[in-house]
Design an enzyme around this catalytic site. Sequence first.
Site, PDB file in Angstrom:
ATOM      1  CB  SER A 219      42.668  41.560  48.874  1.00 28.00           C
ATOM      2  OG  SER A 219      42.983  41.276  47.814  1.00 28.00           O
TER       3      SER A 219
ATOM      4  CE  LYS B 116      36.239  38.181  38.929  1.00 33.61           C
ATOM      5  NZ  LYS B 116      36.924  38.383  40.315  1.00 33.61           N
TER       6      LYS B 116
ATOM      7  NE  ARG C  57      41.407  41.175  37.030  1.00 30.58           N
ATOM      8  CZ  ARG C  57      40.047  41.656  36.660  1.00 30.58           C
ATOM      9  NH1 ARG C  57      39.737  42.565  35.717  1.00 30.58           N
ATOM     10  NH2 ARG C  57      38.954  41.420  37.357  1.00 30.58           N
TER      11      ARG C  57
ATOM     12  CB  SER D 174      42.923  34.549  49.077  1.00 30.52           C
ATOM     13  OG  SER D 174      41.624  35.103  48.339  1.00 30.52           O
TER      14      SER D 174
ATOM     15  CG  ASP E 263      41.134  41.754  40.813  1.00 34.35           C
ATOM     16  OD1 ASP E 263      42.196  41.040  41.088  1.00 34.35           O
ATOM     17  OD2 ASP E 263      40.157  41.479  41.099  1.00 34.35           O
TER      18      ASP E 263
ATOM     19  CE  LYS F 233      38.519  33.710  36.631  1.00 41.90           C
ATOM     20  NZ  LYS F 233      38.116  34.820  37.726  1.00 41.90           N
TER      21      LYS F 233
HETATM   22  O1  LIG Z   1      36.710  38.982  47.006  1.00 40.54           O
HETATM   23  C1  LIG Z   1      36.758  39.253  45.784  1.00 40.54           C
HETATM   24  O2  LIG Z   1      35.758  39.254  44.903  1.00 40.54           O
HETATM   25  C2  LIG Z   1      38.071  39.244  45.003  1.00 40.54           C
HETATM   26  C3  LIG Z   1      39.160  39.360  45.719  1.00 40.54           C
HETATM   27  C4  LIG Z   1      40.432  39.660  45.216  1.00 40.54           C
HETATM   28  O3  LIG Z   1      41.306  38.532  45.511  1.00 40.54           O
HETATM   29  P1  LIG Z   1      42.231  38.109  46.680  1.00 40.54           P
HETATM   30  O4  LIG Z   1      41.422  38.440  47.986  1.00 40.54           O
HETATM   31  O5  LIG Z   1      42.663  36.665  46.457  1.00 40.54           O
HETATM   32  O6  LIG Z   1      43.209  39.165  46.611  1.00 40.54           O
HETATM   33  C5  LIG Z   1      40.430  39.791  43.882  1.00 40.54           C
HETATM   34  O7  LIG Z   1      41.587  39.533  43.243  1.00 40.54           O
HETATM   35  C6  LIG Z   1      39.284  38.943  43.116  1.00 40.54           C
HETATM   36  O8  LIG Z   1      39.269  39.352  41.889  1.00 40.54           O
HETATM   37  C7  LIG Z   1      38.007  39.231  43.534  1.00 40.54           C
HETATM   38  C1  LIG Z   2      41.680  37.109  40.667  1.00 38.48           C
HETATM   39  C2  LIG Z   2      40.526  37.151  40.005  1.00 38.48           C
HETATM   40  O1  LIG Z   2      39.410  36.815  40.211  1.00 38.48           O
HETATM   41  P1  LIG Z   2      39.127  35.467  41.076  1.00 38.48           P
HETATM   42  O2  LIG Z   2      40.124  35.331  42.133  1.00 38.48           O
HETATM   43  O3  LIG Z   2      37.667  35.854  41.730  1.00 38.48           O
HETATM   44  O4  LIG Z   2      38.927  34.292  40.411  1.00 38.48           O
HETATM   45  C3  LIG Z   2      40.502  38.383  39.027  1.00 38.48           C
HETATM   46  O5  LIG Z   2      39.172  38.963  38.687  1.00 38.48           O
HETATM   47  O6  LIG Z   2      41.341  39.104  38.571  1.00 38.48           O
END
Ligand SMILES: O=C(O)C1=C[C@@H](OP(=O)(O)O)[C@@H](O)[C@H](O)C1
Ligand SMILES: C=C(OP(=O)(O)O)C(=O)O
EC number: 2.5.1.19
Length: 456
Positions: A200, A30, A404, A172, A317, A430
């Site tokens: 992250s 993803k 999730r 985030s 995730d 999703k």
């Molecule tokens: O940069 C990305 O593609 C993502 C970052 C993460 O979010 P956070 O940075 O909010 O933790 C992750 O949980 C999300 O599913 C995808």
């Molecule tokens: C939090 C997720 O995605 P996003 O933040 O892109 O909605 C996820 O894939 O678990």
Amino acid sequence: MTQDGMPEQFDVIVTPARELRGELRAQPSKNYTTRYLLAAALAEGETRVVGVATSEDAAAMLRCLRDWGAGVDLVGEDAVIRGFGVRPRPGVTLNPGNAGAVARFLMGVSALTTRTTFVTDYPDSLGRRPQGDLLGALERLGAQVSSDGGRLPITISGPVRGGPLEVSAERSSQYASALMFLAPLLPQGLDLHLTGDIKSHAPLRQTLDTLSAFGIRWTATEDLRRVTVPGAQAYRPGRVLVPGDYPGSAAILAAAALLPGEVRLSNLREDDLQGEKEAVNVLREMGADIAREGDTLTVRGGRPLRAVRRDGDSFTDAVQALTAAAAFARGQTTWENVATLRLKECDRISDTRAELERLGLRASETDSSLSVEGLDSEERGAEALGRGARLPGGVRVSGHGDHRMIMLLTLLGLRAAAPLTVSGAHHIRKSYPQFFRHLESLGAKFEYVALPDERP
Ligand SMILES: O=C(O)C1=C[C@@H](OP(=O)(O)O)[C@@H](O)[C@H](O)C1
Ligand SMILES: C=C(OP(=O)(O)O)C(=O)O
């Protein structure tokens, strides 16, 4: 009915499973799908993104890029994108669905336009997630922003020039990633200072990896506190290959660890920046038997598991999938440093605790951690059936509209004594539309109960 033969909207009844056995190929990532598609649109010329995800989040990115003026053709499993470069169409309203990363990345890039509006048809999920840290950073760059108290709907107007910029990465990482995608196309680039307790890190590195794949130069400190992207660069079109998805695969690996049998999962590179790759090591530390041969992992399931205490931020995730394993491990498992889980599609700390308790498990939370007492440690209400304790099951739990959570609850249902109903299970689409079909191919059984057609 949809293409996958499942109702548009459905609850799923999970039948307890005795074993899982078979082979699967991991779905496309993803996080790399969203990144490669966006970078392809920011390049002038044609890019082939080989093997794109088929999830709702991938579709949301494709829809928004098309609305912004990119050429989008789906050719077999690939997406062929003719980019708009520095000129996304102005005055457009984009709807990123329920996709946080898609929404935030596009909000960053929207500073290239004279006006882009963002709306969502998921007011109770994406509509509640905070965007203020990114909007504030864009305003400091000179963008005009209007929002509903830092939440959607949001309108952003550029242009902006670039230069030094602070952005918080505490809630985030997606805000900083958004600005990294924007940076090379600004006359002055961006000298980003990531403030707060950076969360992250892994997705931030995936963003930098994507920039490199499209010929963008950048420098960063090891801790990612400073990221410098020189301006006036061009994304280079070409051909990129989406790797396999670790977050979704973590759920398959956990399921395979929880039940007797043998599951082989291919298309998972060892040399990969997805943080959820660590789920393999966490499961091994819990006692799971997982062997790697090249890109293929083999799980020999049904071994007794033991609890762990881990910082979960690096595999954010995969925390829900690993919580399913923890629910059947001896002792109390704690995921620390996971406060950002409260800001995802649901509150993945409190909502998880509530659903675990509904299932008869003992769980607890702090602001930034989640703990679960494994069933094996107490055998409360458990019934020994096959190898290992089982949850009583026989209840209805809420998927909280969160893919999730749906994965976690489905896994718990596979190791219940009586069937479990997970509500709103269509939200699995999703990120992992084939999740139930993949488990069926390993021997699991589900019943799909159609719901009246109400959005979302
Ligand atoms: O940069 C990305 O593609 C993502 C970052 C993460 O979010 P956070 O940075 O909010 O933790 C992750 O949980 C999300 O599913 C995808
Ligand atoms: C939090 C997720 O995605 P996003 O933040 O892109 O909605 C996820 O894939 O678990």
